[in-house]
Design an enzyme around this catalytic site. Structure first.
Site, short mmCIF file in Angstrom:
data_model
loop_
_atom_site.label_atom_id
_atom_site.label_comp_id
_atom_site.label_asym_id
_atom_site.label_seq_id
_atom_site.Cartn_x
_atom_site.Cartn_y
_atom_site.Cartn_z
CG LEU A 146 -1.95 -1.08 1.35
CD1 LEU A 146 -2.61 -1.05 2.72
CD2 LEU A 146 -3.00 -0.91 0.27
CE LYS B 141 4.02 2.20 10.17
NZ LYS B 141 3.50 3.30 10.95
CG ASP C 255 5.04 12.64 12.58
OD1 ASP C 255 5.02 13.75 12.03
OD2 ASP C 255 5.50 11.61 12.04
CG ASP D 3 2.03 6.28 11.39
OD1 ASP D 3 2.09 5.07 11.66
OD2 ASP D 3 2.27 6.75 10.27
CG PHE E 84 10.29 3.94 11.07
CD1 PHE E 84 11.60 4.29 11.29
CD2 PHE E 84 9.28 4.78 11.52
CE1 PHE E 84 11.93 5.46 11.94
CE2 PHE E 84 9.60 5.96 12.18
CZ PHE E 84 10.92 6.31 12.40
N GLY E 85 9.55 1.40 7.15
CA GLY E 85 9.19 0.15 6.49
C GLY E 85 8.05 0.32 5.52
CD GLU E 86 8.21 -2.59 1.27
OE1 GLU E 86 7.61 -3.70 1.36
OE2 GLU E 86 9.04 -2.32 0.39
NE ARG F 58 4.46 13.38 7.74
CZ ARG F 58 4.45 14.66 8.09
NH1 ARG F 58 3.85 15.52 7.30
NH2 ARG F 58 5.00 15.08 9.20
CG ASN F 59 1.70 10.37 10.31
OD1 ASN F 59 1.98 9.45 9.53
ND2 ASN F 59 2.62 11.11 10.89
P1 ATP Z 1 6.43 7.80 8.06
O1 ATP Z 1 6.11 6.48 8.72
O2 ATP Z 1 7.79 7.83 7.51
O3 ATP Z 1 6.05 8.99 8.89
P2 ATP Z 1 4.06 7.50 6.51
O4 ATP Z 1 3.22 7.76 7.69
O5 ATP Z 1 3.58 8.05 5.19
O6 ATP Z 1 5.54 7.93 6.75
P3 ATP Z 1 3.49 4.71 6.75
O7 ATP Z 1 2.75 4.88 8.01
O8 ATP Z 1 4.49 3.62 6.70
O9 ATP Z 1 4.25 5.95 6.28
O10 ATP Z 1 2.41 4.50 5.60
C1 ATP Z 1 2.76 4.50 4.24
C2 ATP Z 1 1.49 4.53 3.40
O11 ATP Z 1 0.80 3.30 3.54
C3 ATP Z 1 0.48 5.60 3.83
O12 ATP Z 1 0.74 6.81 3.20
C4 ATP Z 1 -0.84 5.01 3.41
O13 ATP Z 1 -1.11 5.32 2.06
C5 ATP Z 1 -0.60 3.52 3.54
N1 ATP Z 1 -1.15 3.00 4.81
C6 ATP Z 1 -0.55 3.03 6.02
N2 ATP Z 1 -1.31 2.46 6.96
C7 ATP Z 1 -2.46 2.07 6.34
C8 ATP Z 1 -3.67 1.43 6.77
N3 ATP Z 1 -3.87 1.07 8.04
N4 ATP Z 1 -4.62 1.19 5.85
C9 ATP Z 1 -4.43 1.56 4.56
N5 ATP Z 1 -3.33 2.17 4.10
C10 ATP Z 1 -2.34 2.42 4.95
#
Ligand code: ATP
Length: 525
Positions: free
Chosen positions: A261, A283, A375, A393, A266-268, A379-380
């Site tokens: 997604l 995650k 944070d 997050d 910190f990862g995918e 984006r969160n």
């Molecule tokens: P960082 O963790 O570096 O602050 P981030 O918050 O964008 O960055 P992630 O939390 O790893 O990174 O999420 C990356 C992407 O994955 C998000 O932008 C979102 O599109 C998708 N994502 C994350 N969590 C979910 C979820 N629970 N359901 C659907 N999509 C998600």
């Protein structure tokens, strides 16, 4: 016995007694009494109680167990072999409620009739309760009520009853009339009777609904069918299943990664399937990218925090790398992407404010729990069906350790999202719920600009210097000045005078209730 005193109770009592008049099969209907007593506004006379109240049932003998029959409010598809599948409207008998959020039940009707298994307790309601009524939509906001009633499948007179947003503990009736939704406050008398028109009070809400289903008598329209429930309304279960509530370390093999997604520092993040039945977000933590203990601390915090506007942590896999953290899946990804994709084509100001109010609600809960997010940004925040927003997050959030000093010290060398971070957090490493409030102001700016980066045209350094001169971002185009005022309050230099999230939540939720014109209909009598 002073029957008035006995039943001079409050709203809750009315709600509880809503269906108290239901008859057992073959029981003769008691003689009806006229509840339509005309009340002189100046008089202290209260209406005579109706039959349901004047003829209370004999007290239940102490030894007799209360009836444990429940009606399913949503469809549920079994996730484990021990679960029970059921559909909305099925009747279930609770056999053991002690497990808490997951009960052992037997289905009396429906696809699992006569089978026994675990059910999520928040998917059912006692048969004899207002919660079981098809027209009761308790946690529906005014705007959602409008959206739902205007959706396909509802005809003239479609209605629902919901908790009022502006008046806590009160109810509102929303009705579809000629393509518009009208709202009426359900007011109550001192003795607990409810009314739309003071001249027509009812002992129970059910009686009120039944009455206005027969005749409009002052309402804009006679009540028709209850509003159609949308599938998305099924709430999150408490954990993935009855046995992950306490045992939240699950087998890695029970998770199948389906598709990526997105990715963060910190990862995918992947869409996954748990136990071959349940869609989840997974995650993954890049090996070596972060202290796993920190990561587990994040998970520990997330697990304890439960609120409809916070992403729920379901489970973790931590025995080997990469560590998995399993949360609820949000169909539409991050709010930032969602806003940027839309750019105002479908989202309107009402949606934007509604989304901001949801974030404020999630943050007000964190505030009440003495947690800081640290944070907060678009984006969160994650988006589900129908613009449902949830705060995600809590990776950098920490429990406040010192009493009266709600401060989290940033670790040295930690990268900060400069344009979202409050000055005192940037310069003195002081993170409090008030620095989250600053970030919320920036998030509000992101929402109102459909995901524009704050301080357009400025580098991080320029933005910091500009702010130090006391400057603040001006009102974005097409943004109501009231909302810009809210942003400005969040960006007050003195953190103590910034609003609380609780205040922000009601300011945003009440935004539309400022226009009370449709309520005025209720005083037309
Ligand atoms: P960082 O963790 O570096 O602050 P981030 O918050 O964008 O960055 P992630 O939390 O790893 O990174 O999420 C990356 C992407 O994955 C998000 O932008 C979102 O599109 C998708 N994502 C994350 N969590 C979910 C979820 N629970 N359901 C659907 N999509 C998600």
């Amino acid at each position: 016995m002073d029957i008035h005193k006995k039943f001079s109770s409050c709203w809750q009592r009315v709600v509880e007694s809503c269906c108290s008049k239901r008859l057992k099969p073959n029981e003769p209907e008691p003689e009806k009494q006229d509840t339509g007593v005309n009340i002189d506004p100046g008089s202290t006379h209260q209406p005579e109680p109706t039959s349901a109240i004047s003829r209370p049932l004999p007290p239940t003998p102490v030894a007799v167990q209360p009836v444990q029959r429940y009606i399913a409010l949503f469809d549920y598809s079994a996730r484990t072999e021990e679960d029970l599948s059921f559909n909305t409207g099925d009747i279930l008998e609770a056999l053991d409620k002690s497990p808490g959020e997951w009960w052992i039940a037997r289905a009396l009707t429906g696809v699992s009739a006569s089978q026994q298994g675990y059910i999520p307790a928040n998917y059912v309601a006692p048969v004899e309760s207002i919660d079981a009524e098809p027209w009761y939509f308790p946690d529906t906001k005014r705007q959602d009520a409008e959206r739902m009633l205007l959706a396909e499948g509802n005809d003239q007179g479609a209605f629902l009853i919901r908790n009022s947003e502006s008046l806590k503990g009160e109810l509102s009736l929303s009705v579809l009339d000629k393509g518009k939704v009208k709202h009426y406050k359900l007011q109550k008398l001192e003795n607990g009777y409810v009314y739309v028109s003071k001249t027509k009070p009812f002992a129970t809400i059910k009686e009120l609904v039944d009455y206005y289903t027969e005749q409009a008598n002052g309402l804009c329209v006679r009540l028709g069918e209850p509003c159609k429930k949308m599938q998305m309304e099924a709430p999150q279960t408490y954990g993935l299943s009855y046995n992950t509530v306490d045992l939240w370390e699950i087998e890695r093999q029970s998770i199948e990664l389906k598709r990526k997604l997105g990715a963060g520092q910190f990862g995918e993040v992947h869409e996954g399937l748990w136990n071959g039945t349940t869609s989840v977000a997974v995650k993954t933590l890049k090996p070596g990218s972060m202290d796993p203990i920190d990561f587990l601390q994040e998970a520990q915090i997330m697990k304890k925090l439960r609120h409809p506007k916070l992403i729920q942590l379901y489970a973790v896999c931590t025995t080997e790398e990469p560590i998995y953290i399993i949360t609820e899946l949000m169909k539409n990804g991050s709010l930032l992407e969602y806003l940027q994709k839309d750019r105002g084509t479908t989202l309107q100001i009402t949606d934007q404010i509604e989304m901001a109010a949801q974030v404020a609600a999630g943050m007000a809960y964190l505030e009440s729990q003495n947690y800081i997010h640290r944070d907060l940004a678009a984006r969160n925040v994650l988006v589900g069906e129908n613009n449902i927003c949830k705060v995600a997050d809590f990776g950098l959030a920490r429990v406040f350790m010192k009493e009266n000093e709600n401060v989290y010290e940033a670790k040295e060398g930690c990268k900060l999202p400069v344009k979202w971070t409050a000055p005192e957090a940037l310069h003195e490493n002081r993170f409090t719920i008030k620095s989250d409030v600053w970030s919320f102001g920036i998030l509000l700016y992101e929402i109102m600009t459909f995901g524009q980066t704050p301080y357009p045209g400025m580098s991080n350094m320029q933005a910091v210097q500009w702010l130090a001169k006391g400057r603040r971002m001006s009102c974005p185009p097409n943004c109501p000045t009231v909302l810009h005022k809210i942003m400005m309050n969040c960006w007050k230099e003195n953190e103590q005078v910034r609003p609380t999230f609780e205040t922000l939540q009601w300011q945003l939720e009440d935004y539309f209730d400022l226009d009370t014109s449709s309520y005025d209909d209720s005083t037309r009598y």
